[in-house]
Write an enzyme that holds these catalytic residues in place. Structure first.
Site, PDB file in Angstrom:
ATOM      1  N   SER A  27      93.950  38.033  44.507  1.00 55.37           N
ATOM      2  CA  SER A  27      93.622  37.865  43.091  1.00 55.37           C
ATOM      3  C   SER A  27      94.679  38.555  42.215  1.00 55.37           C
ATOM      4  CB  SER A  27      92.206  38.389  42.820  1.00 55.37           C
ATOM      5  OG  SER A  27      91.726  37.932  41.575  1.00 55.37           O
ATOM      6  N   ASP A  70      87.053  27.957  44.114  1.00 58.12           N
ATOM      7  CA  ASP A  70      87.699  28.961  43.270  1.00 58.12           C
ATOM      8  C   ASP A  70      88.302  28.285  42.043  1.00 58.12           C
ATOM      9  OD1 ASP A  70      89.025  31.090  42.163  1.00 58.12           O
ATOM     10  OD2 ASP A  70      90.455  31.352  43.804  1.00 58.12           O
ATOM     11  N   HIS A 120      86.029  32.558  45.418  1.00 59.21           N
ATOM     12  CA  HIS A 120      86.920  33.652  45.067  1.00 59.21           C
ATOM     13  C   HIS A 120      86.365  34.974  45.599  1.00 59.21           C
ATOM     14  CE1 HIS A 120      90.357  35.113  42.754  1.00 59.21           C
ATOM     15  NE2 HIS A 120      89.639  36.205  42.563  1.00 59.21           N
TER      16      HIS A 120
END
Length: 341
Positions: free
Chosen positions: A174, A276, A306
């Site tokens: 991320s 995601d 995610h």
């Protein structure tokens, strides 16, 4: 490159029942200001380092880089550490605003990577928003590299001759994947490393942005963990005052990004998920790297959401660890073949 075939559903179909319940509660609590504050407290659950008592064969210790910035990293050493063991420098996710290397999730993830690859893992901290904005996080990441390149790291923390700093990989998930990219750009143009050789870059659902909404952002409005509304707020607290999401830190593929055509950028592995909202941006990033003449591999886990890698019970977590392991060993072997030629 693989293409996602996600349905309009916001939820992966194969989640374990217990995890589905936990994530449902998370989503419900996260809708209120009080709930978000409560979650931020729970997210700070920390794991102690284990320098003298290996956990699943892996020891860990905390190393200070700069006490004034509270810049440090957690070092994970695998069993059977040898002079050929690769090094992986990891940057955790959290929207630039949350978590640290001793967070329970990231401690467990890096411990698993250390054991399964196996590799020396340097799990790096960095200053967090909203108190520290761009480019503090990139500066901290690069300074961790410089510390690892120094003589103290090998002599004091790697038992002298163990670990191969010439097999260095940067990795992150991320926001940490975003940091890993920008640190790799800077490291690729840095000619004064004495021991480190940057060999590869691994990005798990990396956090990139842009003013234009993608199809996945519009479709996955109620996705688990993050959605476009939340990521907009993250960019707002990270980017310079007045900047929009086309700033080069967020939209690295856009006109404000760094041109990589003339940079010796490392071979890259990107993992994204069909549930995601960031998936289209991640695929666009891979296409951009390819156009810049860089080697890039894209893995699409159709049923991954995610942050899936923080949950050991998710089948895709085992897939991810195996794919990372294969990428590290294949990249290192290819580089050794070139060096031997």
């Amino acid at each position: 490159m693989s293409k996602s075939t996600t349905t309009i559903s916001q939820w992966p179909p194969n989640l374990p029942a217990k995890l589905r319940l936990q994530l449902s509660l998370y989503a419900a609590i996260n809708k209120t200001d009080f709930g978000r504050k409560l979650l931020s407290v729970l997210a700070e659950a920390r794991a102690d380092a284990s320098p003298h008592h290996p956990i699943h064969g892996v020891t860990s210790s905390d190393v200070t880089v700069d006490p004034d910035r509270h810049l440090w990293f957690r070092l994970f050493l695998p069993p059977d550490l040898s002079p050929s063991t690769p090094l992986l420098i990891y940057f955790h996710g959290g929207g630039f605003q949350s978590y640290s290397p001793d967070n329970n999730f990231f401690d467990a993830l890096c411990r698993n990577l250390a054991r399964e690859i196996p590799a020396v893992i340097v799990s790096a901290s960095y200053r967090l928003t909203p108190f520290f904005r761009y480019p503090c996080q990139y500066e901290d990441g690069f300074d961790v590299l410089k510390f690892v390149d120094g003589p103290e790291f090998r002599s004091k923390y790697l038992k002298g001759s163990s670990g191969d700093l010439r097999k260095c990989f940067l990795a992150g998930d991320s926001a940490g994947g975003n940091i890993a990219h920008h640190v790799a750009v800077r490291a690729s143009g840095h000619g004064s490393f004495k021991n480190l050789k940057l060999m590869g870059l691994i990005e798990l659902m990396p956090f990139y942005g842009g003013e234009e909404r993608t199809e996945a952002e519009l479709r996955l409005k109620k996705a688990l963990i993050i959605d476009a509304e939340r990521t907009d707020k993250m960019w707002k607290t990270f980017l310079p005052e007045g900047a929009d999401r086309d700033h080069g830190a967020a939209n690295v593929m856009g006109p404000n990004g760094v041109d990589l055509s003339e940079i010796e950028f490392p071979k890259t592995l990107v993992i994204c998920g069909g549930y995601d909202p960031l998936q289209d941006l991640d695929k666009r990033y891979c296409e951009w790297l390819d156009k810049c003449g860089k080697e890039v591999e894209l893995k699409v886990y159709e049923n991954a959401f995610h942050g899936f890698y923080c949950f050991q019970e998710v089948a895709e977590t085992k897939m991810m660890i195996q794919d990372v392991k294969e990428f590290v060993h294949r990249t290192a072997a290819a580089a050794a073949g070139v060096d031997d030629a």
